[in-house]
Design an enzyme around this catalytic site. Structure first.
Site, PDB file in Angstrom:
ATOM      1  N   HIS A  12       0.681   5.304   1.251  1.00 19.03           N
ATOM      2  CA  HIS A  12      -0.113   6.242   2.047  1.00 19.03           C
ATOM      3  C   HIS A  12       0.640   7.571   2.098  1.00 19.03           C
ATOM      4  CE1 HIS A  12      -3.005   7.587   4.985  1.00 19.03           C
ATOM      5  NE2 HIS A  12      -2.014   8.031   5.738  1.00 19.03           N
ATOM      6  N   ASN A  41       0.855  -1.182   0.000  1.00 22.62           N
ATOM      7  CA  ASN A  41       0.000   0.000   0.000  1.00 22.62           C
ATOM      8  C   ASN A  41       0.892   1.233   0.000  1.00 22.62           C
ATOM      9  OD1 ASN A  41      -2.423   1.582   0.277  1.00 22.62           O
ATOM     10  ND2 ASN A  41      -1.933   1.852   2.449  1.00 22.62           N
TER      11      ASN A  41
HETATM   12  C1  GRF Z   1      -2.501   8.824  -3.096  1.00 22.60           C
HETATM   13  O1  GRF Z   1      -2.162   9.986  -2.398  1.00 22.60           O
HETATM   14  C2  GRF Z   1      -2.238   7.598  -2.268  1.00 22.60           C
HETATM   15  O2  GRF Z   1      -1.140   7.717  -1.433  1.00 22.60           O
HETATM   16  C3  GRF Z   1      -3.497   7.518  -1.441  1.00 22.60           C
HETATM   17  O3  GRF Z   1      -4.536   7.901  -2.315  1.00 22.60           O
HETATM   18  C4  GRF Z   1      -4.004   8.738  -3.334  1.00 22.60           C
HETATM   19  C5  GRF Z   1      -4.331   8.076  -4.627  1.00 22.60           C
HETATM   20  O4  GRF Z   1      -3.963   8.862  -5.739  1.00 22.60           O
HETATM   21  N1  GRF Z   1      -3.631   6.213  -0.873  1.00 22.60           N
HETATM   22  P1  GRF Z   1      -3.887   8.201  -7.175  1.00 22.60           P
HETATM   23  O5  GRF Z   1      -5.252   7.591  -7.467  1.00 22.60           O
HETATM   24  O6  GRF Z   1      -2.801   7.183  -7.175  1.00 22.60           O
HETATM   25  O7  GRF Z   1      -3.593   9.348  -8.103  1.00 22.60           O
END
Ligand code: GRF
Length: 215
Positions: A111, A109
């Site tokens: 984050h 994942n």
């Molecule tokens: C990212 O900031 C990721 O870290 C978080 O949700 C956002 C998703 O952005 N979990 P994307 O869809 O990858 O542009």
């Protein structure tokens, strides 16, 4: 050796998925994207994936009576595509302990905080409210608790005067797009070991690289 087959789970625009796809498009990259799966019909990232010629699937949570059935459908789609590793990339559902257990140590994942600070939603707003001077992102191996698990890579960025959630998020996102391919490369190269709940990367140079851009 074959390339590791990755399933990317998205719910939104899919910019991290695109960063992974870009990395995987290099002939010497040790992983390939076998499936981009969205729980949201019409999620922006699906079109991005299709534009790159990637296989896509939608498993609409609303089409299933409960979480177990929904996750079983995701499992089926992932296995049908030959997926060996799952990358969550803006996937906005909490996975059950059952699902995480079935993919033990095979779900990553990303984050947008320096975990264990600010897990969960409204990460950037909470970082700004806390007045931290450094923010960043984390790629980790998924455990049943949300945004918890052995940490693979982190990057730090400064919090600047005048930042709002959008400007901070944009600065962090640049680093996300660097960190996730790096973490995937190490996992796909089979260099990641988990010891006492902590990640060890075989190869000293890589270990030094697990911290990125502290300012
Ligand atoms: C990212 O900031 C990721 O870290 C978080 O949700 C956002 C998703 O952005 N979990 P994307 O869809 O990858 O542009």
């Amino acid at each position: 050796m074959g390339r590791l087959k990755v399933g990317v789970l998205i719910s939104g625009r899919g910019s991290n998925m695109a960063a992974l796809a870009e990395a995987c498009s290099a002939p010497d990259f040790p992983a390939e994207i076998a499936l981009v799966l969205s729980d949201i019909p019409g999620a922006g990232g699906l079109a991005v994936a299709e534009g790159r010629g990637l296989a896509t699937a939608t498993v609409d949570r609303k089409a299933y009576p409960g979480k177990a059935a929904f996750e079983a459908a995701m499992d089926e789609a992932l296995h049908a595509a030959g997926v060996e590793l799952v990358c969550l990339a803006g996937f906005m559902r909490v996975l059950s302990a059952d699902f995480v257990g079935r993919w033990q140590d095979r779900i990553l994942n990303i984050h947008p905080s320096l975990l264990p600070a600010f897990p969960g939603l409204h990460t950037h707003e909470r970082a700004l409210a806390a007045g931290v001077r450094l923010a960043g992102c984390t790629v980790h191996i998924v455990r049943p608790v949300v945004d918890d698990g052995p940490i693979l890579v982190q990057a730090a960025v400064p919090v600047l005067d005048g930042d709002d959630a959008a400007s901070l998020a944009a600065r962090i996102l640049v680093e996300e797009h660097r960190c996730y391919p790096l973490a995937l490369r190490w996992v796909a190269e089979g260099r990641v070991r988990i010891e006492n709940g902590r990640v060890r990367i075989d190869g000293t140079a890589a270990a030094a690289d697990t911290i990125r851009n502290p300012l």
